[in-house]
Structure formats: structure tokens, C-alpha cells
Design a protein around this motif. Structure first.
Motif, PDB file in Angstrom:
ATOM      1  N   MET A 121       0.846  -1.173   0.000  1.00 33.28           N
ATOM      2  CA  MET A 121       0.000   0.000   0.000  1.00 33.28           C
ATOM      3  C   MET A 121       0.887   1.231   0.000  1.00 33.28           C
ATOM      4  N   LEU A 122       0.781   2.000  -1.037  1.00 31.77           N
ATOM      5  CA  LEU A 122       1.521   3.248  -1.129  1.00 31.77           C
ATOM      6  C   LEU A 122       0.542   4.392  -0.898  1.00 31.77           C
ATOM      7  N   CYS A 123       0.762   5.135   0.146  1.00 29.74           N
ATOM      8  CA  CYS A 123      -0.121   6.248   0.504  1.00 29.74           C
ATOM      9  C   CYS A 123       0.760   7.413   0.922  1.00 29.74           C
ATOM     10  N   THR A 124       1.545   7.901  -0.008  1.00 27.11           N
ATOM     11  CA  THR A 124       2.526   8.930   0.308  1.00 27.11           C
ATOM     12  C   THR A 124       2.216  10.216  -0.441  1.00 27.11           C
ATOM     13  N   SER A 125       3.011  11.216  -0.163  1.00 30.29           N
ATOM     14  CA  SER A 125       2.960  12.452  -0.956  1.00 30.29           C
ATOM     15  C   SER A 125       4.265  12.594  -1.731  1.00 30.29           C
ATOM     16  N   ALA A 126       4.844  11.452  -2.099  1.00 25.79           N
ATOM     17  CA  ALA A 126       6.128  11.425  -2.803  1.00 25.79           C
ATOM     18  C   ALA A 126       6.038  12.126  -4.156  1.00 25.79           C
ATOM     19  N   ALA A 127       7.101  12.786  -4.503  1.00 21.37           N
ATOM     20  CA  ALA A 127       7.190  13.438  -5.803  1.00 21.37           C
ATOM     21  C   ALA A 127       7.981  12.578  -6.784  1.00 21.37           C
ATOM     22  N   ASP A 128       8.480  11.444  -6.306  1.00 20.52           N
ATOM     23  CA  ASP A 128       9.278  10.556  -7.146  1.00 20.52           C
ATOM     24  C   ASP A 128       9.023   9.118  -6.713  1.00 20.52           C
ATOM     25  N   VAL A 178       0.079  -3.999  -5.823  1.00 20.85           N
ATOM     26  CA  VAL A 178       0.562  -2.706  -5.349  1.00 20.85           C
ATOM     27  C   VAL A 178      -0.579  -1.718  -5.512  1.00 20.85           C
ATOM     28  N   THR A 179      -0.962  -1.075  -4.427  1.00 20.43           N
ATOM     29  CA  THR A 179      -2.014  -0.066  -4.471  1.00 20.43           C
ATOM     30  C   THR A 179      -1.377   1.289  -4.228  1.00 20.43           C
ATOM     31  N   SER A 180      -1.629   2.222  -5.128  1.00 19.20           N
ATOM     32  CA  SER A 180      -1.080   3.571  -5.008  1.00 19.20           C
ATOM     33  C   SER A 180      -2.212   4.569  -4.895  1.00 19.20           C
ATOM     34  N   ILE A 181      -2.251   5.273  -3.782  1.00 19.95           N
ATOM     35  CA  ILE A 181      -3.239   6.337  -3.604  1.00 19.95           C
ATOM     36  C   ILE A 181      -2.589   7.681  -3.890  1.00 19.95           C
ATOM     37  N   SER A 182      -1.383   7.867  -3.428  1.00 22.37           N
ATOM     38  CA  SER A 182      -0.572   9.035  -3.733  1.00 22.37           C
ATOM     39  C   SER A 182      -1.284  10.336  -3.381  1.00 22.37           C
ATOM     40  N   THR A 183      -0.933  11.364  -4.113  1.00 19.80           N
ATOM     41  CA  THR A 183      -1.501  12.696  -3.939  1.00 19.80           C
ATOM     42  C   THR A 183      -1.843  13.230  -5.313  1.00 19.80           C
ATOM     43  N   ASN A 184      -2.654  14.228  -5.363  1.00 20.50           N
ATOM     44  CA  ASN A 184      -2.999  14.828  -6.651  1.00 20.50           C
ATOM     45  C   ASN A 184      -2.089  16.000  -7.006  1.00 20.50           C
ATOM     46  N   ALA A 185      -1.014  16.181  -6.258  1.00 22.43           N
ATOM     47  CA  ALA A 185      -0.072  17.258  -6.571  1.00 22.43           C
ATOM     48  C   ALA A 185       0.499  17.035  -7.968  1.00 22.43           C
ATOM     49  N   PRO A 186       0.676  18.098  -8.712  1.00 19.21           N
ATOM     50  CA  PRO A 186       1.199  17.964 -10.077  1.00 19.21           C
ATOM     51  C   PRO A 186       2.522  17.198 -10.104  1.00 19.21           C
ATOM     52  N   GLY A 187       2.560  16.160 -10.930  1.00 21.20           N
ATOM     53  CA  GLY A 187       3.776  15.394 -11.126  1.00 21.20           C
ATOM     54  C   GLY A 187       4.058  14.349 -10.064  1.00 21.20           C
ATOM     55  N   ALA A 188       3.249  14.274  -9.010  1.00 21.56           N
ATOM     56  CA  ALA A 188       3.494  13.310  -7.934  1.00 21.56           C
ATOM     57  C   ALA A 188       3.280  11.895  -8.449  1.00 21.56           C
TER      58      ALA A 188
END
Length: 117
Positions: free
Chosen positions: A1-8, A22-32
Motif C-alpha cells: 500500500m503506497l499512501c505517500t505524498s512522494a514526488a518521485d 501494489v495499491t497507489s493512492i498518492s496525492t494529486n499534486a502535479p507530477g506526484a
């Protein structure tokens, strides 16, 4: 589970055994993003909603580099109703969500209240 605010990239799912999810929630920040866009071609890809194909940086970048978004095996609604194509079992599985909780809650509610004949 990936739940980060990573930019890379956080991980490269191509290094994981076939069938690993692999589940990615991430962030909606541009390019994240949390995985390399080049990895997308090597995965069984699912999304929370087809609109995710237009906003998730890993998927938009993969498409710009030649990955065909039509290769997505299904969305969350399709998974819940059984209309989505199942994983191949030959590669890692990637579920990409943009974290729209209202969609997740609506599908969970529908799944909870749906009876199978």
C-alpha cells in the motif's frame, strides 16, 4: 500500500513477484507519483475510475511514453461487479487510485448492499 505524498518513485513494482498487488493512492499534486512510469507497461493495471487515467502522473507520463491506456484491465466499479478482467497472474498488479474517498465509499456501500443470486 503506497499512501505517500512522494514526488518521485517509492518502489519499482517490476521487481516484485507476479501476482503481487501494489495499491497507489498518492496525492494529486502535479507530477506526484510513487512508481516509475516506465513500469506501467509491465503491470496489470486497474484504476479507481477511468478519469484517473487523465490525472495520475505515473499513468499520464506512461501514456506519453507509449503505454496504451486501453490496456487498463478494469476500474473499481468493474472489479466490484465482476465486469473487470481479472489479473493475468503473470505480472504484478497495480491499482491506481487518486484517493477520491467518495467514490470508494459509494462502491463499498453498493458492494455491501448487493446480493448475489
Amino acid at each position: 500500500m503506497l499512501c505517500t505524498s512522494a514526488a518521485d518513485d517509492v518502489i519499482d513494482p517490476r521487481t516484485l513477484p507476479a501476482g503481487t498487488v501494489v495499491t497507489s493512492i498518492s496525492t494529486n499534486a502535479p507530477g506526484a507519483r510513487e512508481i516509475p512510469p516506465a513500469a506501467v507497461k509491465a503491470l496489470d493495471v486497474y484504476v479507481d475510475a477511468l478519469t484517473t487515467l487523465h490525472v495520475a502522473a505515473d499513468l499520464t507520463r506512461a501514456a506519453a511514453d507509449g503505454w496504451d491506456p486501453a490496456a487498463v484491465r478494469g476500474d473499481l466499479a468493474g472489479l466490484v461487479t465482476g465486469r473487470a478482467q481479472g489479473p493475468s497472474g503473470e505480472r504484478p498488479v497495480y491499482f491506481r487510485s487518486v484517493g477520491l474517498g467518495i467514490e470508494d465509499a459509494a462502491v463499498a456501500w453498493a458492494a455491501l448492499h448487493t446480493t448475489t443470486p
